[in-house]
Design a protein around this motif. Sequence first.
Motif, PDB file in Angstrom:
ATOM      1  N   ILE A  95    -122.547 -55.416  26.813  1.00  0.00           N
ATOM      2  CA  ILE A  95    -122.210 -56.832  26.606  1.00  0.00           C
ATOM      3  C   ILE A  95    -120.841 -56.859  25.945  1.00  0.00           C
ATOM      4  O   ILE A  95    -120.644 -56.232  24.901  1.00  0.00           O
ATOM      5  CB  ILE A  95    -123.245 -57.527  25.691  1.00  0.00           C
ATOM      6  CG1 ILE A  95    -124.614 -57.532  26.364  1.00  0.00           C
ATOM      7  CG2 ILE A  95    -122.794 -58.957  25.365  1.00  0.00           C
ATOM      8  CD1 ILE A  95    -125.730 -58.059  25.486  1.00  0.00           C
ATOM      9  N   LEU A  96    -119.903 -57.551  26.567  1.00  0.00           N
ATOM     10  CA  LEU A  96    -118.548 -57.606  26.010  1.00  0.00           C
ATOM     11  C   LEU A  96    -118.333 -58.940  25.307  1.00  0.00           C
ATOM     12  O   LEU A  96    -118.634 -59.993  25.869  1.00  0.00           O
ATOM     13  CB  LEU A  96    -117.524 -57.437  27.137  1.00  0.00           C
ATOM     14  CG  LEU A  96    -117.550 -56.064  27.815  1.00  0.00           C
ATOM     15  CD1 LEU A  96    -116.797 -56.103  29.127  1.00  0.00           C
ATOM     16  CD2 LEU A  96    -116.958 -55.006  26.913  1.00  0.00           C
ATOM     17  N   ALA A  97    -117.834 -58.887  24.076  1.00  0.00           N
ATOM     18  CA  ALA A  97    -117.589 -60.137  23.326  1.00  0.00           C
ATOM     19  C   ALA A  97    -116.211 -60.109  22.692  1.00  0.00           C
ATOM     20  O   ALA A  97    -115.964 -60.800  21.704  1.00  0.00           O
ATOM     21  CB  ALA A  97    -118.670 -60.322  22.266  1.00  0.00           C
ATOM     22  N   ALA A  98    -115.318 -59.294  23.276  1.00  0.00           N
ATOM     23  CA  ALA A  98    -113.938 -59.234  22.764  1.00  0.00           C
ATOM     24  C   ALA A  98    -113.156 -60.380  23.414  1.00  0.00           C
ATOM     25  O   ALA A  98    -113.598 -60.961  24.405  1.00  0.00           O
ATOM     26  CB  ALA A  98    -113.319 -57.890  23.117  1.00  0.00           C
ATOM     27  N   PRO A  99    -111.992 -60.715  22.860  1.00  0.00           N
ATOM     28  CA  PRO A  99    -111.178 -61.753  23.509  1.00  0.00           C
ATOM     29  C   PRO A  99    -110.874 -61.375  24.970  1.00  0.00           C
ATOM     30  O   PRO A  99    -110.818 -60.191  25.320  1.00  0.00           O
ATOM     31  CB  PRO A  99    -109.898 -61.762  22.662  1.00  0.00           C
ATOM     32  CG  PRO A  99    -110.301 -61.202  21.340  1.00  0.00           C
ATOM     33  CD  PRO A  99    -111.387 -60.206  21.636  1.00  0.00           C
ATOM     34  N   ASN A 101    -108.244 -61.304  26.834  1.00  0.00           N
ATOM     35  CA  ASN A 101    -107.107 -60.444  27.190  1.00  0.00           C
ATOM     36  C   ASN A 101    -107.431 -58.967  26.968  1.00  0.00           C
ATOM     37  O   ASN A 101    -106.856 -58.091  27.611  1.00  0.00           O
ATOM     38  CB  ASN A 101    -105.829 -60.872  26.449  1.00  0.00           C
ATOM     39  CG  ASN A 101    -106.026 -60.996  24.961  1.00  0.00           C
ATOM     40  OD1 ASN A 101    -107.090 -60.689  24.440  1.00  0.00           O
ATOM     41  ND2 ASN A 101    -105.007 -61.447  24.252  1.00  0.00           N
ATOM     42  N   GLN A 102    -108.363 -58.664  26.052  1.00  0.00           N
ATOM     43  CA  GLN A 102    -108.819 -57.288  25.837  1.00  0.00           C
ATOM     44  C   GLN A 102    -109.882 -56.920  26.875  1.00  0.00           C
ATOM     45  O   GLN A 102    -109.859 -55.847  27.470  1.00  0.00           O
ATOM     46  CB  GLN A 102    -109.429 -57.143  24.432  1.00  0.00           C
ATOM     47  CG  GLN A 102    -108.440 -57.330  23.316  1.00  0.00           C
ATOM     48  CD  GLN A 102    -107.399 -56.239  23.303  1.00  0.00           C
ATOM     49  OE1 GLN A 102    -107.718 -55.061  23.456  1.00  0.00           O
ATOM     50  NE2 GLN A 102    -106.147 -56.613  23.171  1.00  0.00           N
ATOM     51  N   THR A 103    -110.803 -57.848  27.075  1.00  0.00           N
ATOM     52  CA  THR A 103    -111.915 -57.603  28.007  1.00  0.00           C
ATOM     53  C   THR A 103    -111.395 -57.306  29.411  1.00  0.00           C
ATOM     54  O   THR A 103    -111.899 -56.422  30.105  1.00  0.00           O
ATOM     55  CB  THR A 103    -112.856 -58.829  28.034  1.00  0.00           C
ATOM     56  OG1 THR A 103    -113.259 -59.099  26.692  1.00  0.00           O
ATOM     57  CG2 THR A 103    -114.076 -58.591  28.885  1.00  0.00           C
ATOM     58  N   SER A 104    -110.355 -58.042  29.826  1.00  0.00           N
ATOM     59  CA  SER A 104    -109.855 -57.835  31.192  1.00  0.00           C
ATOM     60  C   SER A 104    -109.312 -56.412  31.358  1.00  0.00           C
ATOM     61  O   SER A 104    -109.488 -55.799  32.407  1.00  0.00           O
ATOM     62  CB  SER A 104    -108.794 -58.883  31.539  1.00  0.00           C
ATOM     63  OG  SER A 104    -107.661 -58.701  30.730  1.00  0.00           O
ATOM     64  N   LYS A 105    -108.693 -55.880  30.297  1.00  0.00           N
ATOM     65  CA  LYS A 105    -108.181 -54.496  30.389  1.00  0.00           C
ATOM     66  C   LYS A 105    -109.350 -53.511  30.478  1.00  0.00           C
ATOM     67  O   LYS A 105    -109.311 -52.536  31.221  1.00  0.00           O
ATOM     68  CB  LYS A 105    -107.343 -54.155  29.149  1.00  0.00           C
ATOM     69  CG  LYS A 105    -105.989 -54.826  29.160  1.00  0.00           C
ATOM     70  CD  LYS A 105    -105.217 -54.447  27.915  1.00  0.00           C
ATOM     71  CE  LYS A 105    -104.069 -55.409  27.709  1.00  0.00           C
ATOM     72  NZ  LYS A 105    -103.622 -55.483  26.332  1.00  0.00           N
ATOM     73  N   MET A 106    -110.405 -53.770  29.687  1.00  0.00           N
ATOM     74  CA  MET A 106    -111.558 -52.858  29.675  1.00  0.00           C
ATOM     75  C   MET A 106    -112.220 -52.779  31.050  1.00  0.00           C
ATOM     76  O   MET A 106    -112.780 -51.761  31.428  1.00  0.00           O
ATOM     77  CB  MET A 106    -112.608 -53.349  28.668  1.00  0.00           C
ATOM     78  CG  MET A 106    -112.165 -53.301  27.226  1.00  0.00           C
ATOM     79  SD  MET A 106    -113.488 -53.992  26.222  1.00  0.00           S
ATOM     80  CE  MET A 106    -112.619 -54.400  24.734  1.00  0.00           C
TER      81      MET A 106
END
Length: 199
Positions: A95-99, A101-106
């Motif tokens: 589950i991703l809950a980072a902003p 712009n960070q999530t898209s890189k991940m």
Amino acid sequence: MTTSPVMREMEKEYGGLFKGALGRMRAKRKNPPQEPRPPAFITFSGGAQDLVDALEAQLGASLLTGVRVTEVLADGDGFRVVCEDHADLPADAVILAAPGNQTSKMLAHAAPQAAERIAQIDHQNIGTATLVFKPGDITLPYPINGLMIPRREKRHIDAITWTSNKPLERAPQGYEMLRVFFGGADPSMATLPEERSSA
Ligand SMILES: Cc1cc2nc3c(=O)[nH]c(=O)nc-3n(C[C@H](O)[C@H](O)[C@H](O)COP(=O)(O)OP(=O)(O)OC[C@H]3O[C@@H](n4cnc5c(N)ncnc54)[C@H](O)[C@@H]3O)c2cc1C
């Protein structure tokens, strides 16, 4: 037509239902209820960090903090979470809950289409400056909780919250504390070097 006791009372008192509704509204404005209203802002006494500390204390080693995730890769039936300065973590689900712009890189490799869409979410750097005034150094003609400035005014700052007016015990007794927000109306403010931003 049936009428309730309240409606009958309003008709008797004001001579009609519409007049009664208006009359009661005006009376309420003149004599607002005296009960204290619940605070508009609530938080943990030590700030949001209290929550992280409590989770850390309860979950122990199974909670990893302070580690930056660089990428999430599909790996067999599950995933591999790639971390900076830490061994990769295997996972059944993520589950991703980072902003965004960070999530898209991940997600660039595991889910390129989702990554592309998430990258379109607009992000802005926001900065805050906290100003503390000694008792008596600053006075206002009336109490305020803060102010927001419309962007069309093209000011360097976006808003101010009068932190010491919030019931959160954020300032020492008697001191006035203001938090100034910037970076929205004038993005260059959020990247000013320290010496310029304090000027
Ligand atoms: C200056 C400011 C003042 C605010 N004041 C208030 C307020 O008074 N009241 C209120 O209700 N809301 C306030 N907000 C809004 C509130 O902070 C946000 O709505 C809330 O924090 C969003 O929570 P979140 O968990 O979605 O994101 P965040 O709180 O941003 O959490 C995202 C987390 O992801 C982590 N992360 C990022 N990249 C990575 C990575 N690569 N690897 C691992 N982890 C990563 C970050 O470290 C962070 O911990 C304020 C916001 C700002 C900017």
